[in-house]
Structures are given as C-alpha cells and as structure tokens.
Motif scaffolding. Structure first.
Motif, PDB file in Angstrom:
ATOM      1  N   ALA A 283       0.864  -1.203   0.000  1.00  0.00           N
ATOM      2  CA  ALA A 283       0.000   0.000   0.000  1.00  0.00           C
ATOM      3  C   ALA A 283       0.896   1.248   0.000  1.00  0.00           C
ATOM      4  O   ALA A 283       1.960   1.248   0.609  1.00  0.00           O
ATOM      5  N   ARG A 284       0.403   2.275  -0.631  1.00  0.00           N
ATOM      6  CA  ARG A 284       1.153   3.546  -0.677  1.00  0.00           C
ATOM      7  C   ARG A 284       0.517   4.521   0.294  1.00  0.00           C
ATOM      8  O   ARG A 284      -0.692   4.739   0.267  1.00  0.00           O
ATOM      9  N   VAL A 285       1.347   5.147   1.178  1.00  0.00           N
ATOM     10  CA  VAL A 285       0.862   6.018   2.242  1.00  0.00           C
ATOM     11  C   VAL A 285       1.194   7.482   1.864  1.00  0.00           C
ATOM     12  O   VAL A 285       2.338   7.789   1.505  1.00  0.00           O
TER      13      VAL A 285
ATOM     14  N   SER B 113      -1.839  17.363   2.397  1.00  0.00           N
ATOM     15  CA  SER B 113      -0.923  17.846   1.368  1.00  0.00           C
ATOM     16  C   SER B 113      -0.772  16.906   0.206  1.00  0.00           C
ATOM     17  O   SER B 113      -0.379  17.307  -0.892  1.00  0.00           O
ATOM     18  N   GLY B 114      -1.065  15.602   0.398  1.00  0.00           N
ATOM     19  CA  GLY B 114      -0.898  14.636  -0.671  1.00  0.00           C
ATOM     20  C   GLY B 114       0.524  14.185  -0.852  1.00  0.00           C
ATOM     21  O   GLY B 114       0.833  13.491  -1.843  1.00  0.00           O
ATOM     22  N   ASP B 115       1.464  14.556   0.064  1.00  0.00           N
ATOM     23  CA  ASP B 115       2.859  14.122  -0.033  1.00  0.00           C
ATOM     24  C   ASP B 115       2.961  12.668   0.406  1.00  0.00           C
ATOM     25  O   ASP B 115       2.255  12.190   1.296  1.00  0.00           O
ATOM     26  N   THR B 116       3.871  11.929  -0.223  1.00  0.00           N
ATOM     27  CA  THR B 116       4.108  10.522   0.118  1.00  0.00           C
ATOM     28  C   THR B 116       4.843  10.445   1.450  1.00  0.00           C
ATOM     29  O   THR B 116       5.837  11.163   1.660  1.00  0.00           O
ATOM     30  N   VAL B 117       4.355   9.608   2.364  1.00  0.00           N
ATOM     31  CA  VAL B 117       4.952   9.461   3.693  1.00  0.00           C
ATOM     32  C   VAL B 117       5.888   8.263   3.641  1.00  0.00           C
ATOM     33  O   VAL B 117       5.484   7.156   3.261  1.00  0.00           O
TER      34      VAL B 117
ATOM     35  N   ARG C 267      -3.716   8.732   4.238  1.00  0.00           N
ATOM     36  CA  ARG C 267      -4.573   8.079   3.238  1.00  0.00           C
ATOM     37  C   ARG C 267      -3.764   6.941   2.631  1.00  0.00           C
ATOM     38  O   ARG C 267      -2.649   7.166   2.133  1.00  0.00           O
ATOM     39  N   LEU C 268      -4.356   5.734   2.655  1.00  0.00           N
ATOM     40  CA  LEU C 268      -3.695   4.537   2.148  1.00  0.00           C
ATOM     41  C   LEU C 268      -4.263   4.199   0.787  1.00  0.00           C
ATOM     42  O   LEU C 268      -5.481   4.122   0.593  1.00  0.00           O
ATOM     43  N   HIS C 269      -3.370   4.002  -0.201  1.00  0.00           N
ATOM     44  CA  HIS C 269      -3.757   3.676  -1.577  1.00  0.00           C
ATOM     45  C   HIS C 269      -3.492   2.193  -1.788  1.00  0.00           C
ATOM     46  O   HIS C 269      -2.367   1.699  -1.539  1.00  0.00           O
TER      47      HIS C 269
ATOM     48  N   ASP D   5      -8.785   6.182   4.645  1.00  0.00           N
ATOM     49  CA  ASP D   5      -8.266   7.258   5.482  1.00  0.00           C
ATOM     50  C   ASP D   5      -8.119   6.740   6.895  1.00  0.00           C
ATOM     51  O   ASP D   5      -9.065   6.140   7.457  1.00  0.00           O
ATOM     52  N   VAL D   6      -6.978   6.956   7.503  1.00  0.00           N
ATOM     53  CA  VAL D   6      -6.698   6.527   8.867  1.00  0.00           C
ATOM     54  C   VAL D   6      -6.135   7.689   9.645  1.00  0.00           C
ATOM     55  O   VAL D   6      -5.640   8.673   9.073  1.00  0.00           O
TER      56      VAL D   6
END
Length: 458
Positions: free
Chosen positions: A402-404, A409-413, A426-428, A436-437
């Motif tokens: 999963a991509r977090v 902001s939509g930045d990758t964590v 937000r987990l993709h 959303d967590v």
C-alpha cells in the motif's frame, strides 16, 4: 497860555487846558500814511537792480530794488508774475512800473509792481550771460550729451508757428530734397506764454508712444524766423533750454538768422543757421542718395563679375592639372573585370558541389532506408516505456503493498516521523481504492515479559 508839556510827570493821561490834539491809534496813523503815500505816488517807474528775488508757494514774487544809495522792497502778484516775458534774477537791472504803498504790519513802505522790463539791451545780455553760465555749469551744453542725427528720419516733428513763413520754407525744402512725413506742433514763438508752449511742445513730442495714433518723430526741429533779441527771448528761457536738453529725440535748433544765437542752440544736438538750413541738415538729397546707391550697385556688380572671372580662370587652370578619366579608372575597370570572371567560376564550382551533396543526401531518403530507421526508433521507444512502467510506484500495489500519503498535502509518507507529523493519512491500494486513517499521538506502552524475574535474596 498853559504849557502843553508840563514838567511834572503824570501817571494817567488827562485833558490839558489849551491842548486840543486827540490821541490816535497806531492803526489810524498807519491808515492815514497809507492813503497819503498811495495818493501821492499812485504811479511810479523805478530803475534799479534786483536783489533778494523770491517766489512764494502762492505764486507771488517778493524782491528788492536797489541802487548805490537806497533799497526799496517790492512785491508782484501772481498774475503779473506769470505774464513776465523773462525770468528775473538777482543782479539784473530792470525798470519796474507800479504804485507805492505801505505795509502797516511792519511799518514799511513798498512798491507794488505791475510791469517789469529790462533796463536796456545791456541788462538783457547780462541776464542772458548769467543764465548761460548757470546752465553750462549744470552740463546742459556739454558735447558728450549731444545725440547723433538719424540719416533719413521717417517722421520729423516741427515746433514753430503754424502761420509763419518758417513752416512753409521747411515743408518746401523737405519736399525738394527728400519727401518726409512731417508733424507740426503749433506754438507761439514770441510774447507772453511762448516759452511755456515751446517747452510743452518739445516734451509732448518726447512723450509720444512709438505705436500711438500720432507717429513719434525720429527728429525734432525747433524753428523761428529772424528778429530782435527781445523777439527771440522765448528761446532763451530756462524752461525751453531744459526741455530741449532733456529731450530723448535728436533736436535741430533753427532760431533766427545766421547771426542770431539763442541758448536753445547750445542745448540742441545741432544748430542750423536758418530754418531752411535745418531742413537741409535733417534729410539727404534723394537724387544724390539714388546716385550713390546706383554707384554702389555698379561697383558691387563689377566686383562680383571680377571675382567670378578670376574664379573661372583658377578653375580652368586647376582642371588642366587633373588626370584624365581613363587614367583614373583604367586600373579599377580591369580589376572589376577580373573579379567578375572569378565570381563566375566560383559560382559554377559552388553549384556543382551543392548538386553532388544533394545526390548523396537524396540516397539516404529512400523509403526502405526510412522504414528501417522508423522500426529501430519504435523498438527503442518500447524499451524506454517498459523501463518507465517498472518504475511506476503503483505497480508495487499489485504485489500486496500500500502507498501512504498525507491526507492534507498529498505528499508521500516514507517514515514514522512524517506520519505523526501529518496526523491523518490516506492509504492507496490496488485498483485505486483508498482508506483514510488517523495516527494516535499517545505514548507507547511498555509491555512486561510473560515471566517475572526471580527475586534474589542478595
């Protein structure tokens, strides 16, 4: 008979027997004396020298007439003083006509002058010389104050009598020599009031504006015919002399004949012996002027032709020294022909080279060669696309990852610190699904091991 003048003094006046003389007042006695003097000397002519001449602010004149043995006071009222044909001065011998009277206010007698004349030509000349010395001392006759006359005045002002022969002589002479615009200011040239009119005329010409309805003169002529010194005396008056000297316009004085001289002659910028001579001095002869201009024109034309002729000779001489056209341009023509031939050959070689290059490049543009190049480019493009697809982060989602990213902001964590800082994530997942967590910010708990340590007795 009783003594009218007793020896004993008395304090209070009393009537004396035998004395019938009544006491009179000072005013009564002065009045009796005035009547006696005026009745006895109702008309007198006195010859004497003026002394203490003074003109009051009221216009009345007070003076003394004296000779070697006596002095008498005199008074001339304003009306008679203004009518005097000359300006009285101290030291001038005159004959005064009037009546004798007394002045009770000062217990003195005086003569009331009704008419005053100079005592002969000698006194007149003495007055003239005295006034001349006074005005000369003020610089009115200085040569440095003289103004030059204009060569050809457009407007001439004439101050003279309008009915005499003088104005006709001036106009005729001006018409014969050089017709000019003349403005006449009519005045009296002798008698009572003549000096005032002449002075006012000179000042009037000087006060005219340059662009007014009456043209301002460029030259003024003050003229009068011949006569005796008494007839010409108006031009010796101080008012006339000062007006002539102070005028800003050049002035010619033409008073009397050649042997006559007046003070206005000394004050003017130029003296003319006669009015006719004044007209001759005012303007040049038009015929002579035209002849002079014609001679100048001829000389100018002759000089111009001479310079033109000399210039042509110099140009012809210089032209003979110049080289011929063929000598100057022969070498340049040959060089131009040579360069033209080289240019033709260079263009031919350039065209041949370009044509060979075109043939070689045309072989590379055949369809089979172009097809092979297109296929090779398509293969390279497919390889690059596969590489791009392998680097796509969403491809890892297909393998259970999963991509977090931060929800706001939509930045990758990529680490825990960034996740705690973002707060909401937000987990993709594969297929584009998202969850959303929220991240808990409490402290982490310490977990005890399953078995507690064995206590020790030590």
């Amino acid at each position: 008979m009783a003594d009218p003048f007793p020896e004993t003094g008395r304090l209070v006046a009393e009537a004396v027997p035998g004395d019938n003389a009544l006491a009179v007042s000072v005013s009564e006695l002065a009045g009796r004396l005035k009547r006696v003097v005026e009745g006895e000397f109702g008309h007198v002519r006195l010859r004497g020298e003026i002394s203490g001449y003074k003109r009051a602010t009221s216009g009345h004149v007070y003076l003394c007439l004296k000779d070697e043995g006596a002095v008498i006071d005199g008074v001339m009222w304003k009306g008679q003083a203004l009518a005097l044909p000359f300006q009285p001065q101290d030291g001038v011998e005159v004959i005064a006509t009037g009546r004798l009277t007394t002045y009770p206010g000062r217990s003195k007698y005086q003569v009331v002058i009704e008419r005053m004349e100079l005592a002969g030509a000698g006194a007149l000349m003495a007055l003239l010389e005295k006034l001349k010395a006074k005005l000369a001392g003020e610089g009115l006759f200085a040569a440095s104050a003289k103004k030059p006359l204009p060569f050809m005045p457009r407007v001439i002002g004439v101050v003279t009598s309008p009915t005499g022969a003088v104005i006709r002589d001036i106009l005729h002479r001006l018409e014969d020599r050089c017709p000019t615009h003349v403005v006449v200011w009519p005045v009296k040239v002798q008698g009572a009031g003549a000096a005032a009119e002449i002075a006012a005329a000179v000042r009037g010409f000087d006060a005219l504006p340059a662009d007014g309805p009456v043209p301002r003169p460029d030259l003024v002529i003050v003229a009068r015919g011949g006569g005796s010194i008494e007839d010409l005396w108006a031009f010796n008056e101080e008012a006339v002399v000062r007006a002539v000297a102070e005028c800003r316009i050049s002035i010619i004085s033409a008073v009397g004949h050649e042997t006559d001289t007046s003070l206005s002659d000394f004050a003017a910028d130029l003296r003319a012996p006669t009015p006719t001579a004044a007209a001759e001095l005012a303007v040049p002869v038009l015929a002579d002027l035209r002849l002079t201009i014609e001679s100048y024109r001829t000389r100018t034309e002759r000089c111009a032709r001479r310079y033109h002729q000399r210039g042509g000779e110099k140009l012809a001489a210089a032209a003979r020294l110049l080289p011929k056209r063929d000598q100057l341009l022969g070498g340049q023509r040959q060089k131009a022909d040579d360069l033209g031939a080289r240019l033709d050959r260079g263009l031919e070689r350039r065209v041949a080279t370009a044509r060979g290059l075109l043939d070689r490049q045309g072989g590379a543009l055949r369809p089979a060669v172009l097809g092979r190049r297109v296929e090779a480019a398509r293969a390279r493009l497919a390889d690059v696309w596969r590489l791009v697809e392998s680097l796509n982060p969403d491809r890892t989602l297909e393998r259970g990852y999963a991509r977090v990213e931060a929800r706001g902001s939509g930045d990758t964590v990529t680490d825990a610190a960034a996740a705690r800082a973002a707060g909401a994530l937000r987990l993709h997942f594969r297929g584009g699904e998202t969850v959303d967590v929220a991240v808990e910010r409490g402290r982490s708990r310490a977990y005890l091991s399953g078995k507690p340590e064995q206590p020790t007795l030590l």
